[in-house]
Design a protein around this motif. Sequence first.
Motif, mmCIF file in Angstrom:
data_model
loop_
_atom_site.group_PDB
_atom_site.id
_atom_site.type_symbol
_atom_site.label_atom_id
_atom_site.label_comp_id
_atom_site.label_asym_id
_atom_site.label_seq_id
_atom_site.Cartn_x
_atom_site.Cartn_y
_atom_site.Cartn_z
ATOM 1 N N PHE A 109 0.847 -1.195 0.000
ATOM 2 C CA PHE A 109 0.000 0.000 0.000
ATOM 3 C C PHE A 109 0.887 1.251 0.000
ATOM 4 O O PHE A 109 1.986 1.243 0.574
ATOM 5 N N MET A 110 0.366 2.328 -0.591
ATOM 6 C CA MET A 110 1.130 3.581 -0.653
ATOM 7 C C MET A 110 0.243 4.751 -0.250
ATOM 8 O O MET A 110 -0.972 4.742 -0.510
ATOM 9 N N PRO A 111 0.818 5.780 0.403
ATOM 10 C CA PRO A 111 0.040 6.992 0.712
ATOM 11 C C PRO A 111 -0.542 7.579 -0.572
ATOM 12 O O PRO A 111 0.125 7.626 -1.616
ATOM 13 N N GLY A 112 -1.788 8.001 -0.499
ATOM 14 C CA GLY A 112 -2.473 8.535 -1.665
ATOM 15 C C GLY A 112 -3.334 7.517 -2.387
ATOM 16 O O GLY A 112 -4.150 7.883 -3.248
ATOM 17 N N ASP A 113 -3.189 6.229 -2.041
ATOM 18 C CA ASP A 113 -4.066 5.205 -2.628
ATOM 19 C C ASP A 113 -5.501 5.427 -2.176
ATOM 20 O O ASP A 113 -5.756 5.867 -1.055
ATOM 21 N N ARG A 114 -6.423 5.099 -3.078
ATOM 22 C CA ARG A 114 -7.849 5.193 -2.750
ATOM 23 C C ARG A 114 -8.472 3.800 -2.873
ATOM 24 O O ARG A 114 -8.311 3.131 -3.897
ATOM 25 N N PHE A 115 -9.181 3.376 -1.829
ATOM 26 C CA PHE A 115 -9.845 2.077 -1.847
ATOM 27 C C PHE A 115 -11.006 2.096 -2.851
ATOM 28 O O PHE A 115 -11.829 3.014 -2.845
ATOM 29 N N VAL A 116 -11.049 1.063 -3.688
ATOM 30 C CA VAL A 116 -12.160 0.879 -4.624
ATOM 31 C C VAL A 116 -13.073 -0.249 -4.141
ATOM 32 O O VAL A 116 -14.296 -0.111 -4.132
ATOM 33 N N SER A 117 -12.455 -1.355 -3.721
ATOM 34 C CA SER A 117 -13.224 -2.486 -3.209
ATOM 35 C C SER A 117 -12.375 -3.293 -2.237
ATOM 36 O O SER A 117 -11.143 -3.237 -2.270
ATOM 37 N N VAL A 118 -13.059 -4.032 -1.365
ATOM 38 C CA VAL A 118 -12.401 -4.914 -0.401
ATOM 39 C C VAL A 118 -12.999 -6.297 -0.574
ATOM 40 O O VAL A 118 -14.194 -6.503 -0.315
ATOM 41 N N ASP A 119 -12.189 -7.223 -1.047
ATOM 42 C CA ASP A 119 -12.625 -8.608 -1.249
ATOM 43 C C ASP A 119 -13.903 -8.689 -2.084
ATOM 44 O O ASP A 119 -14.814 -9.461 -1.770
ATOM 45 N N GLY A 120 -13.968 -7.873 -3.110
ATOM 46 C CA GLY A 120 -15.089 -7.908 -4.032
ATOM 47 C C GLY A 120 -16.249 -6.990 -3.687
ATOM 48 O O GLY A 120 -17.180 -6.858 -4.481
ATOM 49 N N THR A 121 -16.203 -6.341 -2.530
ATOM 50 C CA THR A 121 -17.281 -5.435 -2.119
ATOM 51 C C THR A 121 -16.848 -3.991 -2.330
ATOM 52 O O THR A 121 -15.825 -3.560 -1.791
ATOM 53 N N SER A 122 -17.626 -3.250 -3.119
ATOM 54 C CA SER A 122 -17.288 -1.850 -3.377
ATOM 55 C C SER A 122 -17.402 -1.018 -2.104
ATOM 56 O O SER A 122 -18.257 -1.278 -1.257
ATOM 57 N N VAL A 123 -16.539 -0.004 -1.985
ATOM 58 C CA VAL A 123 -16.562 0.867 -0.816
ATOM 59 C C VAL A 123 -16.612 2.319 -1.283
ATOM 60 O O VAL A 123 -16.074 2.671 -2.329
ATOM 61 N N THR A 124 -17.277 3.137 -0.485
ATOM 62 C CA THR A 124 -17.365 4.569 -0.795
ATOM 63 C C THR A 124 -16.849 5.445 0.338
ATOM 64 O O THR A 124 -16.625 6.635 0.133
ATOM 65 N N THR A 125 -16.688 4.877 1.528
ATOM 66 C CA THR A 125 -16.189 5.631 2.675
ATOM 67 C C THR A 125 -15.111 4.825 3.397
ATOM 68 O O THR A 125 -15.012 3.600 3.238
ATOM 69 N N PHE A 126 -14.324 5.507 4.213
ATOM 70 C CA PHE A 126 -13.294 4.814 4.986
ATOM 71 C C PHE A 126 -13.916 3.901 6.027
ATOM 72 O O PHE A 126 -13.346 2.866 6.379
ATOM 73 N N SER A 127 -15.103 4.261 6.513
ATOM 74 C CA SER A 127 -15.819 3.400 7.461
ATOM 75 C C SER A 127 -16.184 2.066 6.827
ATOM 76 O O SER A 127 -16.179 1.028 7.492
ATOM 77 N N ASP A 128 -16.517 2.080 5.519
ATOM 78 C CA ASP A 128 -16.806 0.828 4.816
ATOM 79 C C ASP A 128 -15.600 -0.097 4.860
ATOM 80 O O ASP A 128 -15.717 -1.306 5.097
ATOM 81 N N VAL A 129 -14.411 0.486 4.630
ATOM 82 C CA VAL A 129 -13.188 -0.306 4.646
ATOM 83 C C VAL A 129 -12.959 -0.900 6.030
ATOM 84 O O VAL A 129 -12.680 -2.092 6.187
#
Length: 379
Positions: free
Chosen positions: A167-187
């Motif tokens: 992982f690198m600073p500035g990365d944005r989460f798109v999905s976690v284990d196949g589940t899409s995410v829109t907020t950091f709380s989702d992650v």
Amino acid sequence: MGEFLTTLFSTDGVLLGTLVPFIFVLTVVVFVHEMGHYLVGRWCGIGVKAFSIGFGPEIIGFNDRRGTRWKLSAIPLGGYVKFVGDMNATSTPDGEELEKLTESERRVAFHTQPVWKRALTVFAGPMFNFLLTIAVFAVMFYAYGRTVSEPMVASIQPGSAAEEAGFMPGDRFVSVDGTSVTTFSDVRRLVSGRAGDPLVFVMHRGDKEVSLVATPRVVEQEDALGNKVNVGVIGVVNDEKLGQPRVERYGAVGSVVEAVRETGTIIGQTGQFLKRFVIGREDRCQLGGPVKIAKISGQAAKLGFEWLVQLVALLSVGIGFLNLLPIPPLDGGHLVFYGIEAIWRKPVSERAMEAVYRAGFFLVLMFMGFVFWNDIFGC
């Protein structure tokens, strides 16, 4: 003596600070659950002999015009609706009891009804628990909104699973284990209950997407009430600059939609936790019984009434889920029998049903003993 009374009756004491919030939380959840059985049962034309909050000896009660006994019982750890023709509070059929019923009583007895009416009446208890949770969350979202942050990586903890995964600073989460995410709380929510499981993270980096595999590690943290809990983390940090925290507001319809989504998420997390617990991948101390619920109720009450109401919502969805497990004498056990009856076109024999009910009742007692042990000695 004065110190004893202060300890007992002050808002920080055992009575007002713990027992009263505990009884409030449990009574609301149990009342709504049993009211689901009662209302749908009445709608299906089934007669009701008793509606009780609590078990054991009756403290106070009255009979309504239909002959139903409404009562408050001495042991406030549950409740029941007893329908016409039931052998006991678990709605176990009793052939001898049914034979003693008059013709008019047989018409409204629970076990003489079509299987769909019995199944609907049984399912109504957990469903009302879920509806209570949705209602509470909808009101909270409408009144207060929800604080959210962008799913960005601001920094990475040294030696963490995220650092090892690249992982690198500035990365944005798109999905976690196949589940899409829109907020950091989702992650955080998708990671926290998956300690030890390799997860695939799709990240937006620059103008492309990259897939990284990281295995969350167990870390002890404090929850909002100050209790120590074990959660899974990968070691990424969000901050105000990249996360841009904001309060999202919802209208009436949006609040309900978000509440349904939140309730569904909690149900999924509960199922995932129990699955991992059964195979030995969760800390047994995460499960607690009445003593732990009482403690948490007292802690929530000290933070304010809205915290206590949120606890009602969380406990309600948990009770609803547990009651749907396919174990007699829980509601889910009844539904399994009704499903078999619907397929075979005839009820399961009383002998087989009694044997399964005894085994299920033994499992429930073992589980209750386990959580009591955790409450008092184990954790």
